[in-house]
Design a protein around this motif. Structure first.
Motif, PDB file in Angstrom:
ATOM      1  N   LEU A 170       0.830  -1.194   0.000  1.00 43.39           N
ATOM      2  CA  LEU A 170       0.000   0.000   0.000  1.00 43.39           C
ATOM      3  C   LEU A 170       0.870   1.251   0.000  1.00 43.39           C
ATOM      4  O   LEU A 170       0.640   2.200  -0.763  1.00 43.39           O
ATOM      5  CB  LEU A 170      -0.922   0.000   1.219  1.00 43.39           C
ATOM      6  N   ILE A 171       1.895   1.264   0.846  1.00 44.19           N
ATOM      7  CA  ILE A 171       2.787   2.421   0.950  1.00 44.19           C
ATOM      8  C   ILE A 171       3.647   2.550  -0.295  1.00 44.19           C
ATOM      9  O   ILE A 171       3.787   3.636  -0.868  1.00 44.19           O
ATOM     10  CB  ILE A 171       3.649   2.305   2.222  1.00 44.19           C
ATOM     11  N   ASP A 172       4.231   1.436  -0.740  1.00 47.06           N
ATOM     12  CA  ASP A 172       5.087   1.464  -1.923  1.00 47.06           C
ATOM     13  C   ASP A 172       4.339   1.961  -3.149  1.00 47.06           C
ATOM     14  O   ASP A 172       4.931   2.577  -4.044  1.00 47.06           O
ATOM     15  CB  ASP A 172       5.648   0.071  -2.215  1.00 47.06           C
ATOM     16  N   GLN A 173       3.051   1.699  -3.204  1.00 47.61           N
ATOM     17  CA  GLN A 173       2.255   2.085  -4.361  1.00 47.61           C
ATOM     18  C   GLN A 173       1.523   3.409  -4.160  1.00 47.61           C
ATOM     19  O   GLN A 173       0.528   3.691  -4.816  1.00 47.61           O
ATOM     20  CB  GLN A 173       1.285   0.942  -4.703  1.00 47.61           C
ATOM     21  N   GLY A 174       2.050   4.211  -3.230  1.00 39.90           N
ATOM     22  CA  GLY A 174       1.619   5.602  -3.121  1.00 39.90           C
ATOM     23  C   GLY A 174       0.364   5.868  -2.337  1.00 39.90           C
ATOM     24  O   GLY A 174      -0.228   6.946  -2.453  1.00 39.90           O
ATOM     25  N   LYS A 175      -0.053   4.927  -1.485  1.00 39.80           N
ATOM     26  CA  LYS A 175      -1.305   5.103  -0.756  1.00 39.80           C
ATOM     27  C   LYS A 175      -1.110   5.200   0.759  1.00 39.80           C
ATOM     28  O   LYS A 175      -2.053   4.974   1.521  1.00 39.80           O
ATOM     29  CB  LYS A 175      -2.263   3.954  -1.081  1.00 39.80           C
ATOM     30  N   GLY A 176       0.095   5.523   1.189  1.00 36.85           N
ATOM     31  CA  GLY A 176       0.343   5.635   2.615  1.00 36.85           C
ATOM     32  C   GLY A 176      -0.533   6.664   3.304  1.00 36.85           C
ATOM     33  O   GLY A 176      -0.795   6.570   4.511  1.00 36.85           O
ATOM     34  N   TRP A 177      -0.999   7.643   2.557  1.00 32.17           N
ATOM     35  CA  TRP A 177      -1.885   8.666   3.130  1.00 32.17           C
ATOM     36  C   TRP A 177      -3.181   8.062   3.674  1.00 32.17           C
ATOM     37  O   TRP A 177      -3.809   8.639   4.577  1.00 32.17           O
ATOM     38  CB  TRP A 177      -2.207   9.733   2.086  1.00 32.17           C
ATOM     39  N   MET A 178      -3.595   6.915   3.154  1.00 35.05           N
ATOM     40  CA  MET A 178      -4.816   6.279   3.646  1.00 35.05           C
ATOM     41  C   MET A 178      -4.693   5.851   5.102  1.00 35.05           C
ATOM     42  O   MET A 178      -5.697   5.702   5.796  1.00 35.05           O
ATOM     43  CB  MET A 178      -5.145   5.052   2.795  1.00 35.05           C
TER      44      MET A 178
END
Length: 363
Positions: A170-178
């Motif tokens: 999730l973080i590696d694919q740019g969604k850490g903001w979630m």
């Protein structure tokens, strides 16, 4: 994109479904998920051991995650902005429901001597993050509960669910903001909060358990999205697929006879899936495309695939020219190539049902 791209895209997509590889760890652990936002109710995740040739489990309830971590072991480093993920509340299925609060591990919410088996979040009790439970009005009855499963925004997160949540991906694919606490006053927190509010707005719509008969029924409810990650060797993520599970061959499709097949190519750094900035751009585009084409029920987004340097958006439309114009008017972004189309008249949606629909292969 070359003219032969459609054949490559469709053949590749069929291969996505047929040759899917699943990864099922042997350890008896269970990931539990919030019934509104679909994020996990703990920080528990797998960590590949640097020396033991096995997976370690990071435990939210244990100091430092329960291990002395070795160099090279990728442990997700959680901060204050992530504490809200562990603040869980469940309402039980009993005749007189109880509201129970406590930490969650391996499918069990523990509150002192009280234990509620929630499994994936909806077994003997329905579990939520405290923030999400409060956003649905802190209900005390089962009838008043609101569930986010099946919304388009939730399907993006469901891609990373499983026996334990794939925080790294999730973080590696740019969604850490979630993962950021939606109550904070930061850009990531506001984006996190907006995602949950989007899910909530659709989750509050009236639902029907009846099989939809017309495309209008699917659009009205908009609660049929599924997300999955297709994997290759060594559990490596290969393709992302999102699709509408309620679309079926007996659906009356006549009002939407044109398949608008939109494709957006991207460049990767040697990986099957795009890098974080590209992923973010593609998914923002997907969100905008869905809102645009489905406005006034002009068209319906049926499926999205991302992988092998291309994102594909399968749309069925009333009018081809109008739908293409709406998609072309969307902001494209600098990290991906301009949108390309390869459309055809397909009033029975044969291409989707015969070639693309995941449920044809046991989904």
């Amino acid at each position: 994109m070359h003219r032969c791209g459609r054949m490559t895209a469709r053949g590749h997509s069929r291969e996505h479904i047929v040759r899917r590889a699943r990864y099922v760890p042997s350890m008896g652990v269970i990931g539990s998920y919030c019934q509104l936002c679909r994020l996990p109710l703990s920080h528990d995740h797998y960590v590949q051991s640097a020396s033991l040739g096995m997976l370690k489990i990071y435990r939210s309830t244990a100091e430092h995650g329960g291990h002395d971590w070795e160099p090279g072991e990728r442990v997700v480093r959680f901060g204050r902005e992530h504490r809200w993920l562990r603040d869980a509340i469940a309402i039980t299925r009993e005749e007189t429901p109880r509201v129970v609060e406590g930490p969650v591990e391996d499918g069990v919410l523990e509150a002192g001597d009280d234990h509620v088996f929630i499994w994936e979040g909806d077994d003997d009790g329905f579990a939520y993050h405290r923030f999400c439970y409060e956003r649905i009005g802190s209900p005390r009855t089962l009838e008043a509960l609101v569930h986010g499963r099946g919304t388009h925004a939730a399907s993006v997160v469901d891609t990373y669910g499983g026996q334990l949540f794939e925080f790294h991906e999730l973080i590696d694919q740019g969604k850490g903001w979630m993962l950021v606490d939606p109550r904070l006053d930061t850009d990531d927190a506001r984006r996190s909060r907006a995602r949950i509010e989007e899910i909530l707005a659709i989750a509050q719509r009236p639902r029907s358990e009846r099989r939809p008969a017309r495309v209008a029924d699917v659009l009205a409810v908009d609660r049929d999205w599924r997300g999955m990650m297709l994997r290759g060797d060594a559990h490596a993520p290969r393709d992302v697929i999102r699709y509408r599970a309620s679309v079926h061959p007996a659906l009356d499709c006549a009002e939407y006879p044109v398949l608008v097949w939109a494709m957006k190519e991207y460049v990767t750094a040697g990986t099957a899936l795009p890098e974080a900035a590209v992923f973010d751009e593609l998914e923002r585009f997907e969100h905008a495309l869905k809102a645009s084409v489905e406005r006034d029920a002009a068209a319906i987004l049926v499926m999205v695939t991302i992988g092998a340097t291309q994102a594909q958006f399968l749309v069925h439309a009333r009018d081809e020219a109008e739908t293409v114009a709406r998609i072309q008017a969307l902001p494209s972004g600098p990290a991906t190539k301009p949108i390309e189309f390869d459309n055809e008249r397909d009033p029975a949606w044969n291409v989707y049902f015969s070639q693309m629909a995941p449920k044809r292969h046991g989904e």
